[in-house]
Design a protein around this motif. Structure first.
Motif, PDB file in Angstrom:
ATOM      1  N   SER A 177      -1.246   8.416  -4.569  1.00  0.00           N
ATOM      2  CA  SER A 177       0.197   8.259  -4.046  1.00  0.00           C
ATOM      3  C   SER A 177      -0.211   8.450  -2.552  1.00  0.00           C
ATOM      4  O   SER A 177       0.404   7.595  -1.835  1.00  0.00           O
ATOM      5  CB  SER A 177       1.220   8.932  -4.746  1.00  0.00           C
ATOM      6  N   ALA A 178      -0.657   9.634  -2.017  1.00  0.00           N
ATOM      7  CA  ALA A 178      -0.850   9.914  -0.562  1.00  0.00           C
ATOM      8  C   ALA A 178      -1.586   8.949   0.268  1.00  0.00           C
ATOM      9  O   ALA A 178      -1.527   8.556   1.113  1.00  0.00           O
ATOM     10  CB  ALA A 178      -1.107  11.301  -0.418  1.00  0.00           C
ATOM     11  N   ALA A 179      -2.730   8.715  -0.630  1.00  0.00           N
ATOM     12  CA  ALA A 179      -3.873   7.912   0.183  1.00  0.00           C
ATOM     13  C   ALA A 179      -3.693   6.444   0.127  1.00  0.00           C
ATOM     14  O   ALA A 179      -4.141   5.672   0.988  1.00  0.00           O
ATOM     15  CB  ALA A 179      -5.297   8.377  -0.228  1.00  0.00           C
ATOM     16  N   TYR A 180      -3.462   5.804  -1.083  1.00  0.00           N
ATOM     17  CA  TYR A 180      -3.336   4.455  -1.192  1.00  0.00           C
ATOM     18  C   TYR A 180      -2.003   3.861  -1.331  1.00  0.00           C
ATOM     19  O   TYR A 180      -1.723   2.923  -0.505  1.00  0.00           O
ATOM     20  CB  TYR A 180      -4.060   4.110  -2.848  1.00  0.00           C
ATOM     21  N   VAL A 181      -1.022   4.201  -2.231  1.00  0.00           N
ATOM     22  CA  VAL A 181       0.092   3.655  -2.410  1.00  0.00           C
ATOM     23  C   VAL A 181       1.014   3.739  -1.044  1.00  0.00           C
ATOM     24  O   VAL A 181       1.671   2.671  -0.897  1.00  0.00           O
ATOM     25  CB  VAL A 181       0.763   4.488  -3.632  1.00  0.00           C
ATOM     26  N   MET A 182       0.948   4.804  -0.526  1.00  0.00           N
ATOM     27  CA  MET A 182       1.936   4.877   0.967  1.00  0.00           C
ATOM     28  C   MET A 182       1.292   4.152   1.610  1.00  0.00           C
ATOM     29  O   MET A 182       2.528   3.305   2.232  1.00  0.00           O
ATOM     30  CB  MET A 182       1.548   6.322   1.272  1.00  0.00           C
ATOM     31  N   LEU A 183       0.274   3.706   1.839  1.00  0.00           N
ATOM     32  CA  LEU A 183      -0.166   2.659   2.832  1.00  0.00           C
ATOM     33  C   LEU A 183       0.204   1.153   2.228  1.00  0.00           C
ATOM     34  O   LEU A 183       0.687   0.438   3.138  1.00  0.00           O
ATOM     35  CB  LEU A 183      -1.637   2.418   3.355  1.00  0.00           C
ATOM     36  N   PHE A 184       0.082   0.887   1.234  1.00  0.00           N
ATOM     37  CA  PHE A 184       0.316  -0.497   0.742  1.00  0.00           C
ATOM     38  C   PHE A 184       2.022  -0.609   0.727  1.00  0.00           C
ATOM     39  O   PHE A 184       2.379  -1.983   0.758  1.00  0.00           O
ATOM     40  CB  PHE A 184      -0.385  -0.664  -0.488  1.00  0.00           C
ATOM     41  N   VAL A 185       2.722   0.338   0.293  1.00  0.00           N
ATOM     42  CA  VAL A 185       4.098   0.296   0.293  1.00  0.00           C
ATOM     43  C   VAL A 185       4.419  -0.079   1.699  1.00  0.00           C
ATOM     44  O   VAL A 185       5.413  -0.657   2.049  1.00  0.00           O
ATOM     45  CB  VAL A 185       4.944   1.566  -0.364  1.00  0.00           C
ATOM     46  N   ILE A 186       4.023   0.557   3.061  1.00  0.00           N
ATOM     47  CA  ILE A 186       4.203   0.583   4.284  1.00  0.00           C
ATOM     48  C   ILE A 186       3.985  -1.059   4.776  1.00  0.00           C
ATOM     49  O   ILE A 186       4.569  -1.671   5.118  1.00  0.00           O
ATOM     50  CB  ILE A 186       3.460   1.238   5.144  1.00  0.00           C
ATOM     51  N   PHE A 187       2.840  -1.524   4.156  1.00  0.00           N
ATOM     52  CA  PHE A 187       2.376  -2.879   4.325  1.00  0.00           C
ATOM     53  C   PHE A 187       3.514  -3.772   3.764  1.00  0.00           C
ATOM     54  O   PHE A 187       3.971  -4.793   4.490  1.00  0.00           O
ATOM     55  CB  PHE A 187       0.949  -2.980   3.686  1.00  0.00           C
ATOM     56  N   GLY A 188       4.031  -3.548   2.621  1.00  0.00           N
ATOM     57  CA  GLY A 188       4.950  -4.476   1.812  1.00  0.00           C
ATOM     58  C   GLY A 188       6.049  -4.407   2.843  1.00  0.00           C
ATOM     59  O   GLY A 188       6.865  -5.530   2.898  1.00  0.00           O
ATOM     60  N   ALA A 189       6.453  -3.200   3.288  1.00  0.00           N
ATOM     61  CA  ALA A 189       7.892  -3.184   4.290  1.00  0.00           C
ATOM     62  C   ALA A 189       7.772  -3.910   5.393  1.00  0.00           C
ATOM     63  O   ALA A 189       8.602  -4.724   5.849  1.00  0.00           O
ATOM     64  CB  ALA A 189       7.981  -1.717   4.569  1.00  0.00           C
ATOM     65  N   PHE A 190       6.539  -3.925   6.184  1.00  0.00           N
ATOM     66  CA  PHE A 190       6.387  -4.765   7.279  1.00  0.00           C
ATOM     67  C   PHE A 190       6.333  -6.234   7.178  1.00  0.00           C
ATOM     68  O   PHE A 190       6.902  -6.941   7.758  1.00  0.00           O
ATOM     69  CB  PHE A 190       5.175  -4.210   7.886  1.00  0.00           C
ATOM     70  N   MET A 191       5.709  -6.738   5.906  1.00  0.00           N
ATOM     71  CA  MET A 191       5.802  -8.059   5.347  1.00  0.00           C
ATOM     72  C   MET A 191       7.125  -8.420   5.200  1.00  0.00           C
ATOM     73  O   MET A 191       7.523  -9.809   5.465  1.00  0.00           O
ATOM     74  CB  MET A 191       4.635  -8.203   4.110  1.00  0.00           C
ATOM     75  N   GLU A 192       7.852  -7.590   4.571  1.00  0.00           N
ATOM     76  CA  GLU A 192       9.203  -7.873   4.249  1.00  0.00           C
ATOM     77  C   GLU A 192      10.000  -8.300   5.517  1.00  0.00           C
ATOM     78  O   GLU A 192      10.985  -9.128   5.908  1.00  0.00           O
ATOM     79  CB  GLU A 192       9.942  -6.929   3.302  1.00  0.00           C
ATOM     80  N   LYS A 193       9.799  -7.347   6.480  1.00  0.00           N
ATOM     81  CA  LYS A 193      10.738  -7.550   7.569  1.00  0.00           C
ATOM     82  C   LYS A 193      10.176  -8.429   8.597  1.00  0.00           C
ATOM     83  O   LYS A 193      10.785  -8.892   9.550  1.00  0.00           O
ATOM     84  CB  LYS A 193      10.460  -6.211   8.562  1.00  0.00           C
ATOM     85  N   SER A 194       9.031  -8.988   8.275  1.00  0.00           N
ATOM     86  CA  SER A 194       8.553 -10.379   9.037  1.00  0.00           C
ATOM     87  C   SER A 194       8.815 -11.483   8.486  1.00  0.00           C
ATOM     88  O   SER A 194       8.266 -12.533   8.790  1.00  0.00           O
ATOM     89  CB  SER A 194       7.093  -9.834   9.097  1.00  0.00           C
ATOM     90  N   SER A 195       9.844 -11.517   7.618  1.00  0.00           N
ATOM     91  CA  SER A 195      10.445 -12.727   6.907  1.00  0.00           C
ATOM     92  C   SER A 195       9.278 -13.535   5.966  1.00  0.00           C
ATOM     93  O   SER A 195       9.326 -14.800   6.008  1.00  0.00           O
ATOM     94  CB  SER A 195      11.065 -13.547   7.939  1.00  0.00           C
ATOM     95  N   THR A 196       8.542 -12.621   5.551  1.00  0.00           N
ATOM     96  CA  THR A 196       7.247 -13.281   4.639  1.00  0.00           C
ATOM     97  C   THR A 196       7.938 -13.839   3.545  1.00  0.00           C
ATOM     98  O   THR A 196       7.297 -14.862   2.845  1.00  0.00           O
ATOM     99  CB  THR A 196       6.304 -12.273   4.415  1.00  0.00           C
ATOM    100  N   GLY A 197       8.979 -13.352   3.072  1.00  0.00           N
ATOM    101  CA  GLY A 197       9.798 -13.692   1.723  1.00  0.00           C
ATOM    102  C   GLY A 197      10.221 -15.194   1.938  1.00  0.00           C
ATOM    103  O   GLY A 197      10.130 -16.001   0.971  1.00  0.00           O
TER     104      GLY A 197
END
Length: 633
Positions: A177-197
């Protein structure tokens, strides 16, 4: 108080400006800490995992207060619980030299260790309950109770295992959770804020919108794309569903079936490379392989999943004469790629980085940092970006990790209890005896257990429990380890669309104004081939690109091809359409043909192709005389 819907439960955002600011500062700090660790290397394991847990506990007690935080008395109670939880972690940090040098199970526990150990266990259970409900905490308490009351393990030894080792709360699951999941969730949040949806939706509409049942196919493609960065079935439904479900209903899909299609498509995002759900990183940790290897194993099963759902929609649309979206309402694929296509670059960065051998967290970090600069390249994607966008993305990244972080910490209690008691070995023997050395029975037992566990808890802890109790039995009976792990993962995921507790179906049914039970049964029918896919790769590892000794990778192409045709045939049989409307005898033949093709073997392949040819010729020479079913409302 203002409610904000999260993946698992409802977080409460205080009206107080100070409290909102405090939550933002803590959440952003959590994200920045993990980004720094990904860039420059994390500290020692327990320090890193403990810091991750402290951040998560603080946010959980602020966002999920007792009784919605309506009373100062209850808020004080929450702060006392939080202080106890933080003290439990800080007790290790402040005396870290003793923690490292003590001989576990030999050196006696101090009174301080006992107090803070018990306190941290209780607080982890309570924080997990607040985020994801009672199922996982009760499971953990059952296993701890079994270890304490029904085995010869002494309480101090159990407490050491759970608190003062890396086999309990601070185990590898929390590390994932600390090493992997956190970074990929952050990546998903940045993608969403970039109107990728918006890119995913327009891209899907341009590709399939005008074909028969086009909106349903749009839901499948857009949800699979969005699922690669969200990793959450319910979140996927809530983002894409409000667009795709009304579109499906407008073109003639029954509300229940529209909800089912969206739920099934969204659920598959957790197994869709290149960015899968959080559980994929846990699987990589358990199997001690790079994440890219897990993504490669999961690729064909994920494609089979979506091929089966795609053709389920296609045959349903043909049977009910459902039209696509009018051409004048569809975006142009060229214009979509020119205006928004550059937003695929962050995903390409992750794939390229993994192929080049860089670590998954570093790839996710670079891709996340690239999102906003890439979005600024064109007016169409930069118009909604402000100076607050990165702050919001960092905050949502931290919030999105809470359910996984607490689930992993709580799952550590389960794993620690199982390890110290040897229960996993006992359970393996029981499963083998019950199955009487029949692999099929063992697989069925494991699949049912996965669905039941997944109904009560998120995919990650459900998979972890299965790995501890059931997967070893499958491996001992001859199933290769990656196939056994993926089998468990699949059924933990499929629980999201399997009644009676089908969270993604319930979310989609709410949007579609459909009956939840009707939508649930429609989802099971639409995803029926997906329930068979795990059995396929359990018997034929070539579907995971795992070939026999002496063979090359291309030897996997024939089993993959027959399996693909098989899932299409199964969809045809279940939905009553092949070359044309299929009668009941034809549907039965199609199902038999599909199962024959799905099962590996030259003889079964010949039977399958022969039956498919028979049905095709039957429909060609004697087309069905019954009128087509009327278009539903």
């Amino acid at each position: 108080m203002k409610a904000v819907v999260s993946d698992e439960k409802v977080a409460v955002t205080p009206v107080s400006h100070f409290m909102r600011l405090l939550i933002t500062v803590i959440a952003v700090s959590m994200s920045l800490y993990h980004m720094y660790a990904a860039a420059f290397g994390p500290p020692e394991a327990v320090i890193f995992r403990g810091t991750h847990l402290m951040f998560a506990m603080v946010l959980v007690f602020l966002l999920f207060p007792t009784l919605s935080g309506k009373s100062a008395k209850w808020r004080t109670y929450d702060m006392l619980l939080l202080a106890l939880g933080l003290a439990g972690v800080l007790n290790i940090f402040l005396d870290y030299e003793n923690f490292v040098n003590r001989i576990i199970y030999i050196d006696d526990l101090t009174q301080r260790d006992i107090f803070f150990g018990v306190a941290l266990i209780v607080i982890v259970l309570e924080a997990t309950r607040r985020v994801i409900g009672w199922a996982l905490p009760i499971t953990a308490m059952v296993f701890m109770g079994y270890a304490a009351l029904f085995t010869q393990v002494k309480l101090p030894v159990l407490l050491e295992q759970l608190y003062l080792s890396t086999e309990g709360i601070f185990g590898s699951t929390l590390g994932v959770s600390a090493a992997y999941v956190m970074l990929f969730v952050i990546f998903g949040a940045f993608m969403e804020k970039s109107s990728t949806g918006r890119l995913f939706m327009d891209f899907s509409l341009a590709l399939t919108g005008k074909s028969a049942g086009g909106p349903g196919k749009v839901a499948i493609i857009s949800s699979s794309l969005f699922g690669t960065v969200s990793g959450s079935a319910v979140a996927n439904v809530m983002v894409t569903g409000p667009i795709t479900i009304p579109l499906m209903k407008r073109t003639g899909f029954r509300p229940a079936f529209a909800a089912a299609v969206e739920a099934v498509a969204s659920t598959g995002g957790q197994i869709m490379p290149p960015v899968m759900g959080a559980v994929a990183f846990v699987m990589a940790e358990f199997l001690a392989v790079p994440y890219l290897q897990v993504a490669l194993w999961a690729l064909v099963p994920a494609l089979l999943y979506y091929v089966s759902v795609f053709f389920a929609v296609h045959f349903e649309a043909k049977r009910y004469k459902l039209m696509g979206v009018p051409a004048n309402e569809l975006p142009n694929i060229g214009r979509v790629m020119i205006e928004r296509g550059h937003m695929f670059i962050p995903m390409a960065i992750i794939i390229a980085g993994l192929v080049m051998g860089y670590s998954a967290p570093l790839c996710a970090l670079v891709a996340a940092l690239a999102c906003l600069p890439i979005a600024m390249l064109r007016h169409t994607t930069r118009q909604d970006i402000t100076w607050m966008t990165p702050i919001k993305a960092l905050e949502e990244g931290a919030r999105g990790t809470l359910s996984v972080a607490m689930a992993c910490a709580c799952a550590g209690l389960v794993i620690g209890s199982i390890t110290i008691t040897g229960l996993g070995i006992v359970f393996t023997q029981v499963v083998i005896e019950l199955a009487n050395n029949h692999i099929l029975l063992a697989l069925i037992v494991t699949g049912i257990a996965g669905i039941i566990l997944g109904m009560g808890m998120p995919t990650t802890p459900a998979y972890i429990v299965m790995v501890a109790l059931l997967v070893p039995a499958l491996i001992k009976m001859g199933i290769v380890a990656p196939a056994a792990h993926l089998f468990a993962l699949y059924f933990a995921i499929l629980s999201a669309i399997t009644p009676p507790v089908a969270l993604s179906v319930f979310a989609a049914a709410g949007i579609a104004n459909a009956n939840m039970w009707t939508a649930g049964l429609a989802a099971v029918r639409a995803a029926a081939p997906a329930y068979i896919v795990p059995f396929m790769f359990a018997y034929e590892p070539a579907l995971l690109f795992i070939v026999k000794e002496g063979q090359e990778w291309y030897h996997a192409l024939w089993p993959i091809a027959t399996a693909t045709i098989g899932v299409v045939g199964l969809a045809a049989g279940l939905f009553g359409w092949f070359r044309g409307h299929a009668s009941m005898p034809q549907r039965i033949l199609l199902v038999i043909a599909a199962l024959s093709l799905i099962k590996p073997g030259a003889i079964t392949d010949l039977v399958g192709f022969g039956l498919l040819a028979l049905v095709y010729f039957w429909q060609y020479v004697a087309p069905h005389k019954e009128p087509l079913i009327a278009k539903p409302i």
